[in-house]
Write a protein that holds these residues in place. Structure first.
Motif, PDB file in Angstrom:
ATOM      1  N   ASP A 290     -41.598  23.382  24.671  1.00 21.68           N
ATOM      2  CA  ASP A 290     -41.247  24.260  23.714  1.00 21.68           C
ATOM      3  C   ASP A 290     -39.843  24.004  23.117  1.00 21.68           C
ATOM      4  O   ASP A 290     -38.763  23.528  23.881  1.00 21.68           O
ATOM      5  CB  ASP A 290     -41.217  25.531  24.720  1.00 21.68           C
TER       6      ASP A 290
ATOM      7  N   SER B 164     -37.429  26.163  22.317  1.00 18.11           N
ATOM      8  CA  SER B 164     -35.971  26.660  22.759  1.00 18.11           C
ATOM      9  C   SER B 164     -35.804  26.158  24.105  1.00 18.11           C
ATOM     10  O   SER B 164     -34.475  25.976  24.486  1.00 18.11           O
ATOM     11  CB  SER B 164     -36.618  28.386  23.158  1.00 18.11           C
ATOM     12  N   GLU B 165     -36.872  25.609  24.799  1.00 14.87           N
ATOM     13  CA  GLU B 165     -36.547  24.910  26.111  1.00 14.87           C
ATOM     14  C   GLU B 165     -35.790  23.686  25.663  1.00 14.87           C
ATOM     15  O   GLU B 165     -34.926  23.071  26.453  1.00 14.87           O
ATOM     16  CB  GLU B 165     -37.999  24.623  26.785  1.00 14.87           C
TER      17      GLU B 165
ATOM     18  N   ARG C 187     -32.244  24.588  25.132  1.00 15.01           N
ATOM     19  CA  ARG C 187     -31.722  25.064  26.318  1.00 15.01           C
ATOM     20  C   ARG C 187     -31.190  23.716  27.133  1.00 15.01           C
ATOM     21  O   ARG C 187     -29.999  23.741  27.645  1.00 15.01           O
ATOM     22  CB  ARG C 187     -32.553  25.872  27.211  1.00 15.01           C
TER      23      ARG C 187
ATOM     24  N   ALA D 170     -27.233  24.326  17.342  1.00 13.43           N
ATOM     25  CA  ALA D 170     -27.979  25.093  18.383  1.00 13.43           C
ATOM     26  C   ALA D 170     -27.326  24.785  19.826  1.00 13.43           C
ATOM     27  O   ALA D 170     -27.473  25.742  20.511  1.00 13.43           O
ATOM     28  CB  ALA D 170     -29.188  25.075  18.305  1.00 13.43           C
ATOM     29  N   THR D 171     -26.933  23.457  19.880  1.00  6.98           N
ATOM     30  CA  THR D 171     -26.667  22.956  21.371  1.00  6.98           C
ATOM     31  C   THR D 171     -25.233  22.703  21.700  1.00  6.98           C
ATOM     32  O   THR D 171     -24.942  22.671  22.736  1.00  6.98           O
ATOM     33  CB  THR D 171     -27.530  21.782  21.636  1.00  6.98           C
TER      34      THR D 171
END
Ligand SMILES: Cc1cc2nc3c(=O)[nH]c(=O)nc-3n(C[C@H](O)[C@H](O)[C@H](O)COP(=O)(O)O)c2cc1C
Length: 328
Positions: A203, A205-206, A209, A241-242
């Protein structure tokens, strides 16, 4: 660096990144190692077209406890002499601290700018002997191996690591990352999948993360996010994002050999037909006509155009001479 989620922050992929001693990464995007694909021919084509900012080699196995002889070291380093102006990060794989340290010292003596330790390879042949991603099961062992290499070579030479998110669960990212940072790693390339996930989809979003967790856990040690970066927009989205310090591009390079250069320069156009052909033309010019050479070239066509493409189908059906005539 933008913080995770800061939508309006800008990110400069061109900013050099100073690591230990003599190694400065020329920018925030690198070509991730691809064992079996990065033959001498591949490397020479990439260097000739100026597609890579540094050499980041596929893994060299330290194989048990024996240390390679001078001639073997020189043979391994020879392809990279084509562009001695590019910094060279040489990757080792192994699980014996003494052997890794002695091999790293051997290569460091011949002027490599960095040693990278592969704790990421999920291949069964590699992990069955306790190497590569198998070592992610024990952060203590990661510490021991990284520390042994750091102690064995001059501070002038960078020690970095290639990681995945874990063996069969991403639950220990923090421990894994802290172990290598505490042992003295000065740069981390982090592929977001676990070893048992191999190359299966995870996924989105994973993915964010996990990479964000690695970047945050590393403190000041730069983490390059890796996995499924296939265009400039994707590279930019990932760092935004990260909060990672850059990206490592693997398979995306094969469908667009100009991708690393484009990310570095901010040119968002995808590879043109002419550019794809130019790279393949150099590859086939340097490929021998043995079955192995032919299969390797076909694999490159497949990765460039896709398994369902007319280009790959035609290439597969062509005899060697026709194949060479078509692509030269
Ligand atoms: C054919 C192939 C060979 C690879 N060889 C290596 C290697 O020698 N060392 C390494 O650290 N990673 C290796 N990898 C992993 C890639 O460097 C990269 O981490 C992985 O493919 C995920 O990035 P990508 O989605 O951009 O391809 C290899 C991957 C592939 C597909």
């Amino acid at each position: 660096m933008p913080s995770p989620g800061s939508a309006n922050a800008t990110f400069d992929f061109r900013a050099p990144l100073r690591l230990s001693g003599r190694l400065t990464l020329p920018g925030r995007a690198v070509l991730s190692p691809l064992q079996g694909v990065m033959t001498r021919t591949f490397m020479q084509a990439a260097a000739r077209l100026d597609l890579i900012p540094l050499w980041f080699t596929p893994f060299f196995s330290t194989g048990g406890v024996s240390v390679p002889k001078r001639a073997a070291i020189l043979r391994k380093l020879a392809p990279y002499c084509l562009r001695p102006d590019l910094p060279l990060v040489f990757q080792l794989i192994g699980r014996d601290a003494r052997s890794l340290a002695a091999t790293a010292a051997g290569f460091a003596e011949y002027g490599v700018h960095g040693i990278n330790l592969n704790f990421a390879c999920p291949s069964k042949t590699v992990t069955a002997s306790g190497n590569g991603a198998y070592l992610l099961r024990s952060p203590e062992t990661l510490f021991e191996l990284t520390h042994a290499v750091r102690e064995a070579i001059s501070p002038d030479v960078s020690v970095s690591v290639k990681l995945r998110a874990g063996w069969d669960s991403p639950g220990s990212i923090r421990e894994i990352v802290r172990a290598v940072c505490d042992a003295g790693a000065d740069w981390i390339v982090f592929h977001y999948r676990t070893a048992t996930e191999a190359y299966r989809p995870v996924d989105a979003s994973e993915r964010v993360r996990r990479i964000a967790c690695a970047a945050e856990s590393a403190g000041g040690v730069p983490v390059f996010g890796n996995g499924d970066v296939v265009d400039c927009a994707g590279a930019e989205a990932l760092v935004r994002a990260t909060g990672c310090a850059g990206v490592a591009v693997g398979r995306g390079f094969l469908s667009d050999p100009w991708l690393v250069r484009r990310i570095l320069s901010g040119d968002r156009n995808p590879a043109s037909e002419a550019e794809k052909k130019e790279f393949l033309r150099l590859l086939i010019a340097g490929t021998d006509s043995t079955k192995r050479g032919r299969n390797w070239f076909l694999e490159c066509v497949k990765m460039t155009y896709g398994a369902e493409s007319a280009e790959f189908r035609e290439a597969r059906e062509s005899a060697w001479d026709a194949l060479r005539a078509r692509w030269s």
